[in-house]
Motif scaffolding. Structure first.
Motif, PDB file in Angstrom:
ATOM      1  N   MET A   1      41.874  49.684  52.349  1.00 45.39           N
ATOM      2  CA  MET A   1      43.120  49.578  51.694  1.00 45.39           C
ATOM      3  C   MET A   1      43.856  48.088  52.142  1.00 45.39           C
ATOM      4  O   MET A   1      43.830  47.811  53.151  1.00 45.39           O
ATOM      5  CB  MET A   1      43.963  50.581  51.897  1.00 45.39           C
ATOM      6  N   LEU A   2      44.299  47.521  51.030  1.00 44.33           N
ATOM      7  CA  LEU A   2      44.988  46.389  51.332  1.00 44.33           C
ATOM      8  C   LEU A   2      46.627  46.355  51.364  1.00 44.33           C
ATOM      9  O   LEU A   2      47.312  47.485  50.764  1.00 44.33           O
ATOM     10  CB  LEU A   2      44.408  45.305  50.020  1.00 44.33           C
ATOM     11  N   ASN A   3      47.090  45.217  51.863  1.00 40.66           N
ATOM     12  CA  ASN A   3      48.564  45.164  51.744  1.00 40.66           C
ATOM     13  C   ASN A   3      48.762  44.282  50.609  1.00 40.66           C
ATOM     14  O   ASN A   3      48.126  43.292  50.203  1.00 40.66           O
ATOM     15  CB  ASN A   3      49.158  44.769  52.849  1.00 40.66           C
ATOM     16  N   TYR A   4      49.833  44.482  49.736  1.00 41.50           N
ATOM     17  CA  TYR A   4      50.508  43.570  48.724  1.00 41.50           C
ATOM     18  C   TYR A   4      51.757  43.139  48.763  1.00 41.50           C
ATOM     19  O   TYR A   4      52.536  43.920  49.407  1.00 41.50           O
ATOM     20  CB  TYR A   4      50.178  44.610  47.139  1.00 41.50           C
ATOM     21  N   ARG A   5      51.859  42.138  48.212  1.00 43.19           N
ATOM     22  CA  ARG A   5      53.478  41.610  47.999  1.00 43.19           C
ATOM     23  C   ARG A   5      53.620  41.430  46.464  1.00 43.19           C
ATOM     24  O   ARG A   5      52.885  40.765  45.884  1.00 43.19           O
ATOM     25  CB  ARG A   5      53.572  40.445  48.758  1.00 43.19           C
ATOM     26  N   VAL A   6      54.600  41.858  46.146  1.00 43.67           N
ATOM     27  CA  VAL A   6      55.110  41.694  44.421  1.00 43.67           C
ATOM     28  C   VAL A   6      56.391  41.001  44.561  1.00 43.67           C
ATOM     29  O   VAL A   6      57.422  41.506  45.037  1.00 43.67           O
ATOM     30  CB  VAL A   6      55.211  42.935  43.692  1.00 43.67           C
ATOM     31  N   ASP A   7      56.306  39.886  43.848  1.00 47.39           N
ATOM     32  CA  ASP A   7      57.400  38.961  43.718  1.00 47.39           C
ATOM     33  C   ASP A   7      58.045  38.954  42.571  1.00 47.39           C
ATOM     34  O   ASP A   7      57.264  39.174  41.366  1.00 47.39           O
ATOM     35  CB  ASP A   7      57.073  37.308  44.014  1.00 47.39           C
ATOM     36  N   PHE A   8      59.263  39.383  42.277  1.00 46.07           N
ATOM     37  CA  PHE A   8      60.048  39.512  40.988  1.00 46.07           C
ATOM     38  C   PHE A   8      60.886  38.118  40.923  1.00 46.07           C
ATOM     39  O   PHE A   8      61.469  37.737  41.465  1.00 46.07           O
ATOM     40  CB  PHE A   8      60.718  40.694  41.359  1.00 46.07           C
ATOM     41  N   ALA A   9      60.833  37.651  39.640  1.00 43.53           N
ATOM     42  CA  ALA A   9      61.367  36.601  39.299  1.00 43.53           C
ATOM     43  C   ALA A   9      62.190  36.757  37.783  1.00 43.53           C
ATOM     44  O   ALA A   9      61.639  37.384  36.983  1.00 43.53           O
ATOM     45  CB  ALA A   9      60.474  35.315  39.258  1.00 43.53           C
ATOM     46  N   LYS A  10      63.257  35.916  37.768  1.00 45.54           N
ATOM     47  CA  LYS A  10      63.894  35.639  36.492  1.00 45.54           C
ATOM     48  C   LYS A  10      63.485  34.478  35.843  1.00 45.54           C
ATOM     49  O   LYS A  10      63.664  33.437  36.689  1.00 45.54           O
ATOM     50  CB  LYS A  10      65.442  35.801  36.768  1.00 45.54           C
ATOM     51  N   GLU A  11      63.088  34.297  34.720  1.00 49.27           N
ATOM     52  CA  GLU A  11      62.652  32.943  34.088  1.00 49.27           C
ATOM     53  C   GLU A  11      63.800  32.359  33.225  1.00 49.27           C
ATOM     54  O   GLU A  11      64.182  33.116  32.373  1.00 49.27           O
ATOM     55  CB  GLU A  11      61.381  33.242  33.305  1.00 49.27           C
ATOM     56  N   ILE A  12      64.230  31.243  33.603  1.00 47.70           N
ATOM     57  CA  ILE A  12      65.063  30.563  32.942  1.00 47.70           C
ATOM     58  C   ILE A  12      64.641  29.185  32.533  1.00 47.70           C
ATOM     59  O   ILE A  12      64.007  28.276  33.232  1.00 47.70           O
ATOM     60  CB  ILE A  12      66.308  30.316  34.028  1.00 47.70           C
ATOM     61  N   PHE A  13      64.758  28.923  31.167  1.00 49.97           N
ATOM     62  CA  PHE A  13      63.911  27.658  30.731  1.00 49.97           C
ATOM     63  C   PHE A  13      62.695  27.468  30.805  1.00 49.97           C
ATOM     64  O   PHE A  13      62.224  26.339  31.265  1.00 49.97           O
ATOM     65  CB  PHE A  13      64.916  26.377  30.983  1.00 49.97           C
ATOM     66  N   GLY A  14      62.048  28.748  31.294  1.00 46.79           N
ATOM     67  CA  GLY A  14      60.364  28.684  31.390  1.00 46.79           C
ATOM     68  C   GLY A  14      60.154  28.350  33.156  1.00 46.79           C
ATOM     69  O   GLY A  14      58.913  28.573  33.238  1.00 46.79           O
ATOM     70  N   VAL A  15      61.364  28.432  33.930  1.00 42.22           N
ATOM     71  CA  VAL A  15      61.194  28.186  35.243  1.00 42.22           C
ATOM     72  C   VAL A  15      61.388  29.516  35.934  1.00 42.22           C
ATOM     73  O   VAL A  15      62.469  29.908  35.785  1.00 42.22           O
ATOM     74  CB  VAL A  15      61.827  26.989  35.747  1.00 42.22           C
ATOM     75  N   PRO A  16      60.255  29.876  36.707  1.00 42.83           N
ATOM     76  CA  PRO A  16      60.646  31.367  37.485  1.00 42.83           C
ATOM     77  C   PRO A  16      61.362  31.133  38.712  1.00 42.83           C
ATOM     78  O   PRO A  16      61.137  30.259  39.215  1.00 42.83           O
ATOM     79  CB  PRO A  16      59.312  31.719  37.544  1.00 42.83           C
ATOM     80  N   PHE A  17      62.413  31.890  38.949  1.00 39.87           N
ATOM     81  CA  PHE A  17      63.561  31.934  40.002  1.00 39.87           C
ATOM     82  C   PHE A  17      63.114  33.323  40.709  1.00 39.87           C
ATOM     83  O   PHE A  17      63.611  34.450  40.093  1.00 39.87           O
ATOM     84  CB  PHE A  17      64.754  31.718  39.700  1.00 39.87           C
ATOM     85  N   THR A  18      62.840  33.357  41.788  1.00 43.47           N
ATOM     86  CA  THR A  18      62.426  34.595  42.595  1.00 43.47           C
ATOM     87  C   THR A  18      63.803  35.327  42.909  1.00 43.47           C
ATOM     88  O   THR A  18      64.822  34.618  43.518  1.00 43.47           O
ATOM     89  CB  THR A  18      61.757  34.601  43.818  1.00 43.47           C
ATOM     90  N   VAL A  19      63.852  36.424  42.425  1.00 46.45           N
ATOM     91  CA  VAL A  19      65.228  37.344  42.569  1.00 46.45           C
ATOM     92  C   VAL A  19      64.864  38.488  43.821  1.00 46.45           C
ATOM     93  O   VAL A  19      65.883  38.902  44.170  1.00 46.45           O
ATOM     94  CB  VAL A  19      65.711  38.006  41.476  1.00 46.45           C
ATOM     95  N   GLY A  20      63.753  38.509  44.294  1.00 40.91           N
ATOM     96  CA  GLY A  20      63.477  39.733  45.166  1.00 40.91           C
ATOM     97  C   GLY A  20      61.843  39.926  45.416  1.00 40.91           C
ATOM     98  O   GLY A  20      61.200  39.218  44.457  1.00 40.91           O
ATOM     99  N   SER A  21      61.558  40.552  46.320  1.00 39.11           N
ATOM    100  CA  SER A  21      60.138  40.635  46.541  1.00 39.11           C
ATOM    101  C   SER A  21      60.037  42.105  47.560  1.00 39.11           C
ATOM    102  O   SER A  21      60.949  42.587  48.063  1.00 39.11           O
ATOM    103  CB  SER A  21      59.382  39.610  47.376  1.00 39.11           C
ATOM    104  N   VAL A  22      58.858  42.879  47.105  1.00 36.34           N
ATOM    105  CA  VAL A  22      58.492  44.059  47.705  1.00 36.34           C
ATOM    106  C   VAL A  22      57.352  44.045  48.401  1.00 36.34           C
ATOM    107  O   VAL A  22      56.148  43.577  47.867  1.00 36.34           O
ATOM    108  CB  VAL A  22      58.565  45.114  46.778  1.00 36.34           C
ATOM    109  N   GLU A  23      57.071  44.491  49.413  1.00 33.84           N
ATOM    110  CA  GLU A  23      55.916  44.625  50.472  1.00 33.84           C
ATOM    111  C   GLU A  23      55.273  46.103  50.349  1.00 33.84           C
ATOM    112  O   GLU A  23      56.067  47.180  50.359  1.00 33.84           O
ATOM    113  CB  GLU A  23      56.008  44.413  51.899  1.00 33.84           C
ATOM    114  N   ILE A  24      54.292  46.241  49.654  1.00 38.78           N
ATOM    115  CA  ILE A  24      53.494  47.444  49.652  1.00 38.78           C
ATOM    116  C   ILE A  24      52.372  47.667  50.756  1.00 38.78           C
ATOM    117  O   ILE A  24      51.435  46.719  50.338  1.00 38.78           O
ATOM    118  CB  ILE A  24      52.850  47.766  48.179  1.00 38.78           C
ATOM    119  N   SER A  25      52.122  48.438  51.544  1.00 35.78           N
ATOM    120  CA  SER A  25      51.139  48.535  52.357  1.00 35.78           C
ATOM    121  C   SER A  25      50.398  49.822  52.112  1.00 35.78           C
ATOM    122  O   SER A  25      50.683  50.819  51.566  1.00 35.78           O
ATOM    123  CB  SER A  25      51.770  48.802  53.858  1.00 35.78           C
TER     124      SER A  25
END
Length: 63
Positions: A1-25
């Motif tokens: 089993m692998l560990n994963y990281r999911v980054d959440f981003a808000k896209e403004i004018f086509g540019v993604p800005f990270t608003v948070g991330s979650v680690e899943i083990s």
């Protein structure tokens, strides 16, 4: 089993800005890790759906 990281981003004018991330083990596969991260992100931000706070969810596997 692998560990994963999911980054959440808000896209403004086509540019993604990270608003948070979650680690899943120890997720069985990337799709389960992504779904778990979406649920956790929504709970952390007090919303019913993660898309209320972010436009993109980007998955990265980690060893």
């Amino acid at each position: 089993m692998l560990n994963y990281r999911v980054d959440f981003a808000k896209e403004i004018f086509g540019v993604p800005f990270t608003v948070g991330s979650v680690e899943i083990s120890r997720a069985r596969d990337p799709e389960r890790a992504r779904r778990a991260a979406e649920l956790r992100f929504a709970r952390q931000h007090g919303v019913g759906d993660w898309r209320e706070r972010a436009d993109l969810a980007m998955l990265a596997s980690r060893v």
